[in-house]
Scaffold this motif. Sequence first.
Motif, mmCIF file in Angstrom:
data_model
loop_
_atom_site.group_PDB
_atom_site.id
_atom_site.type_symbol
_atom_site.label_atom_id
_atom_site.label_comp_id
_atom_site.label_asym_id
_atom_site.label_seq_id
_atom_site.Cartn_x
_atom_site.Cartn_y
_atom_site.Cartn_z
ATOM 1 N N PRO A 48 9.268 15.734 -87.694
ATOM 2 C CA PRO A 48 8.623 17.234 -87.613
ATOM 3 C C PRO A 48 9.354 17.791 -89.381
ATOM 4 O O PRO A 48 10.470 17.346 -89.257
ATOM 5 N N LEU A 49 9.003 18.682 -89.746
ATOM 6 C CA LEU A 49 9.747 19.339 -90.825
ATOM 7 C C LEU A 49 10.282 20.719 -90.411
ATOM 8 O O LEU A 49 8.869 21.754 -89.504
ATOM 9 N N ARG A 50 10.676 21.128 -90.327
ATOM 10 C CA ARG A 50 12.034 22.264 -89.473
ATOM 11 C C ARG A 50 11.965 22.964 -90.881
ATOM 12 O O ARG A 50 12.540 22.887 -91.901
ATOM 13 N N LEU A 51 11.788 24.868 -90.650
ATOM 14 C CA LEU A 51 12.118 25.450 -91.399
ATOM 15 C C LEU A 51 11.960 26.715 -90.712
ATOM 16 O O LEU A 51 11.614 27.482 -89.675
ATOM 17 N N THR A 52 12.034 28.386 -91.912
ATOM 18 C CA THR A 52 12.221 29.572 -91.304
ATOM 19 C C THR A 52 11.402 30.447 -92.307
ATOM 20 O O THR A 52 12.046 29.642 -93.587
ATOM 21 N N LEU A 53 10.234 30.959 -92.135
ATOM 22 C CA LEU A 53 9.533 31.538 -93.108
ATOM 23 C C LEU A 53 9.813 32.971 -93.378
ATOM 24 O O LEU A 53 9.882 33.700 -91.808
ATOM 25 N N THR A 54 9.997 33.417 -93.875
ATOM 26 C CA THR A 54 10.184 35.236 -93.802
ATOM 27 C C THR A 54 10.023 35.327 -95.063
ATOM 28 O O THR A 54 9.222 35.412 -96.195
ATOM 29 N N ASN A 55 9.179 36.676 -94.332
ATOM 30 C CA ASN A 55 7.894 37.327 -95.671
ATOM 31 C C ASN A 55 8.416 38.473 -95.701
ATOM 32 O O ASN A 55 8.560 39.840 -95.049
ATOM 33 N N GLU A 56 9.422 39.413 -96.974
ATOM 34 C CA GLU A 56 10.269 40.294 -97.198
ATOM 35 C C GLU A 56 8.901 41.128 -97.466
ATOM 36 O O GLU A 56 9.835 42.456 -97.995
ATOM 37 N N SER A 57 8.002 41.733 -97.095
ATOM 38 C CA SER A 57 6.860 42.228 -98.330
ATOM 39 C C SER A 57 6.996 43.762 -96.761
ATOM 40 O O SER A 57 6.466 43.017 -95.868
ATOM 41 N N PRO A 58 6.646 44.594 -96.384
ATOM 42 C CA PRO A 58 7.004 45.073 -95.150
ATOM 43 C C PRO A 58 5.628 45.293 -95.617
ATOM 44 O O PRO A 58 5.300 46.294 -94.166
ATOM 45 N N THR A 59 4.574 45.217 -95.978
ATOM 46 C CA THR A 59 2.619 46.001 -95.775
ATOM 47 C C THR A 59 2.058 44.703 -96.650
ATOM 48 O O THR A 59 0.904 44.796 -95.412
ATOM 49 N N VAL A 60 2.151 43.815 -96.435
ATOM 50 C CA VAL A 60 1.159 42.346 -97.222
ATOM 51 C C VAL A 60 2.238 41.719 -95.911
ATOM 52 O O VAL A 60 2.562 40.427 -96.450
ATOM 53 N N ALA A 61 0.380 41.208 -95.338
ATOM 54 C CA ALA A 61 0.755 39.962 -94.928
ATOM 55 C C ALA A 61 0.841 38.347 -95.679
ATOM 56 O O ALA A 61 -0.064 39.034 -96.480
ATOM 57 N N ASP A 62 1.157 37.473 -95.328
ATOM 58 C CA ASP A 62 1.312 36.231 -95.614
ATOM 59 C C ASP A 62 0.464 35.076 -94.837
ATOM 60 O O ASP A 62 0.109 34.987 -93.981
ATOM 61 N N THR A 63 -0.212 33.642 -94.941
ATOM 62 C CA THR A 63 0.152 32.779 -94.781
ATOM 63 C C THR A 63 0.499 31.323 -94.515
ATOM 64 O O THR A 63 -0.320 30.886 -96.457
#
Length: 170
Positions: A75-90
Amino acid sequence: MATTTTGTTLRLPGRRVLRWLPAALLGVGMLTACSSPDPYQSLPQGGVDATSGAIVVTDMWVQGPQGLTKGTDAPLRLTLTNESPTVADTLVGVSTPIAEHTALVSAGQAVKTIAIPAGAQVDLESRTGVVLEHVLRNLRAGEWFPITLTFANAGPVTTQACAGPLAATP
């Protein structure tokens, strides 16, 4: 009180001070020990940070207490944070030359993407995450290798990941 050879009078600490002195010294020693770096958080092997557009990748490492063995999954362990307040990502893909394949998983099932909502943080540590499938060679604990994360909006980011454990030294 005591007198020195020069005739100066010295004032010695009273019994009350002497009674608390060992406890005070112990407390100072404990504070000093608490301020020393925690090897599981301060070593560079503790995780990698990278950015791609509004996406911030933090604490990325590959779980492998004794390193990784050829042919196994990890397993690859990580955290992803989207700093855009309006645009979701994938997260749409992960690749690395040290594994035959990678898989995105959610609740133990393979998925095609992992959503990263606007202004949110996604922790890929347990039931949702990334698995490196069929590692192509043995990796020692603490050994680094390249890995690319690809996002629908933010695009790809290539960085280095470390085979665990977190405090391993290469």
